[in-house]
Design a protein around this motif. Structure first.
Motif, short mmCIF file in Angstrom:
data_model
loop_
_atom_site.label_atom_id
_atom_site.label_comp_id
_atom_site.label_asym_id
_atom_site.label_seq_id
_atom_site.Cartn_x
_atom_site.Cartn_y
_atom_site.Cartn_z
N UNK A 184 -25.31 -27.65 41.90
CA UNK A 184 -23.89 -27.98 41.87
C UNK A 184 -23.21 -27.50 40.59
N UNK A 185 -24.01 -27.19 39.56
CA UNK A 185 -23.43 -26.63 38.32
C UNK A 185 -23.14 -25.13 38.46
N UNK A 186 -23.57 -24.53 39.55
CA UNK A 186 -23.41 -23.09 39.70
C UNK A 186 -24.27 -22.36 38.67
N UNK A 187 -23.78 -21.23 38.18
CA UNK A 187 -24.50 -20.53 37.11
C UNK A 187 -24.40 -21.35 35.82
N UNK A 188 -25.56 -21.58 35.20
CA UNK A 188 -25.56 -22.42 34.00
C UNK A 188 -26.47 -21.85 32.91
N UNK A 189 -26.20 -22.30 31.67
CA UNK A 189 -27.05 -22.00 30.52
C UNK A 189 -27.33 -23.31 29.81
N UNK A 190 -28.63 -23.55 29.49
CA UNK A 190 -29.01 -24.73 28.71
C UNK A 190 -29.67 -24.24 27.42
N UNK A 191 -29.22 -24.78 26.31
CA UNK A 191 -29.72 -24.36 25.00
C UNK A 191 -30.33 -25.56 24.27
N UNK A 192 -31.55 -25.37 23.75
CA UNK A 192 -32.12 -26.38 22.86
C UNK A 192 -31.62 -26.09 21.45
N UNK A 225 -16.14 -19.54 34.92
CA UNK A 225 -15.84 -19.19 36.31
C UNK A 225 -15.67 -20.43 37.16
N UNK A 226 -15.99 -20.29 38.45
CA UNK A 226 -15.82 -21.38 39.41
C UNK A 226 -17.00 -21.45 40.37
N UNK A 227 -18.21 -21.19 39.88
CA UNK A 227 -19.39 -21.24 40.73
C UNK A 227 -19.87 -22.69 40.84
N UNK A 228 -20.57 -23.01 41.94
CA UNK A 228 -21.08 -24.36 42.14
C UNK A 228 -20.04 -25.28 42.74
N UNK A 229 -20.20 -26.56 42.49
CA UNK A 229 -19.32 -27.59 43.09
C UNK A 229 -18.09 -27.78 42.19
N UNK A 230 -17.02 -27.03 42.49
CA UNK A 230 -15.81 -27.07 41.65
C UNK A 230 -14.58 -27.01 42.55
N UNK A 231 -13.45 -27.35 41.99
CA UNK A 231 -12.16 -27.19 42.68
C UNK A 231 -11.33 -26.08 42.04
N UNK A 232 -11.83 -25.51 40.95
CA UNK A 232 -11.12 -24.43 40.28
C UNK A 232 -11.91 -23.98 39.04
N UNK A 233 -11.48 -22.87 38.48
CA UNK A 233 -12.19 -22.31 37.33
C UNK A 233 -12.03 -23.20 36.10
N UNK A 234 -13.14 -23.42 35.42
CA UNK A 234 -13.15 -24.15 34.15
C UNK A 234 -14.57 -24.06 33.57
#
Length: 262
Positions: A184-192, A225-234
């Motif tokens: 649901x996050x669409x494309x994501x990046x996680x950083x430690x 962008x607006x990938x995943x579970x969204x209603x608009x780009x943010x």
């Protein structure tokens, strides 16, 4: 009756022999430079003017040679003294030049060390600094906002207003542990992060980093962008205690604790 002169030790030497001995003595005295002033009157009393003239020439010659030798010795002493003074001055100048060069080298080394320390300190501060993930943006949806659009019943992060394609930056130094599709996050990046916490960036239109890559504050890691579970780009942004969903903490408080005004 004829008279004959008795031979033997009482016989006086001839005038020729006396003159010869006298001439030899004067010549010897002139050669050694030791011609006494008392010799001249004695010789003058019994010699002819011609012989006196010869003696005067010998005495004059001896004095001239002695004076010339004295003058040469004095000149040599003066030259030696001047040479010694010149060598001393040159040695002192060399010492001063070497001391000045050593001081200049020491100053230059200190300046280089100071610049290197300043550069290291600046880099340390930069690497420990934090920044906002979107430049010049604002929070459009707050942390733990309620609503049916979130599976947990509340918002686990904050949303930054951003049109699709806006540059997304790492908020601080760290290492990428996830880079790809996140449901649901669409494309994501996680950083430690270097302090042991984690930051997450969701709904990305493209990703510019890979797992294992180190990042620095302000480095561009993706585009919003607006990938995943969204209603608009943010941009969806989370601060977490682990890399996993559900370990979220207040992102605004997190950023503000690191000097970021949001």
């Amino acid at each position: 009756m004829a008279f004959t002169r008795a031979a033997g030790k009482h016989r006086l030497p001839s005038r020729t022999k006396r003159t010869t001995r006298r001439t030899v003595g004067v010549a010897a005295l002139a050669t050694t430079g030791v011609v006494g002033t008392l010799a001249a009157p004695a010789l003058a009393a019994e010699e002819s003017p011609v012989e006196q003239t010869g003696l005067t020439q010998a005495v004059t010659l001896g004095d001239s040679v002695a004076q010339e030798i004295d003058a040469q010795a004095a000149a040599q002493q003066q030259a030696a003294a001047q040479a010694a003074a010149r060598e001393k001055a040159e040695a002192a100048a060399k010492v001063r030049a070497e001391e000045a060069a050593a001081k200049a080298k020491a100053r230059a080394e200190k300046e280089r060390e100071a610049k290197a320390r300043a550069a290291r300190e600046a880099e340390r501060k930069r690497l420990n600094a934090y920044t906002a993930p979107i430049t010049g943006s604002y929070v459009s949806t707050g942390y733990q906002a309620g609503g049916g659009i979130w599976s947990s019943g509340s918002h686990t992060g904050i949303d930054f207003h951003a049109a699709s394609g806006t540059a997304v930056h790492a908020v601080g130094s760290g290492t990428v542990v996830e880079a790809g599709w996140g449901g649901s996050y669409g494309n994501q990046v996680v950083i430690k992060m270097n302090d042991g916490t984690y930051t997450q960036y969701g709904h990305l239109s493209s990703i510019g980093v890979s797992v294992g890559q180190t990042v620095t504050p302000g480095q561009r890691i993706a585009l919003s962008g607006a990938t995943g579970n969204v209603t608009g780009a943010h941009l969806h942004f989370e601060a977490r205690t682990t890399a996993e969903y559900g370990s979220d903490m207040d992102p605004v408080a997190y950023l503000r604790s690191h000097g970021v005004n949001v």
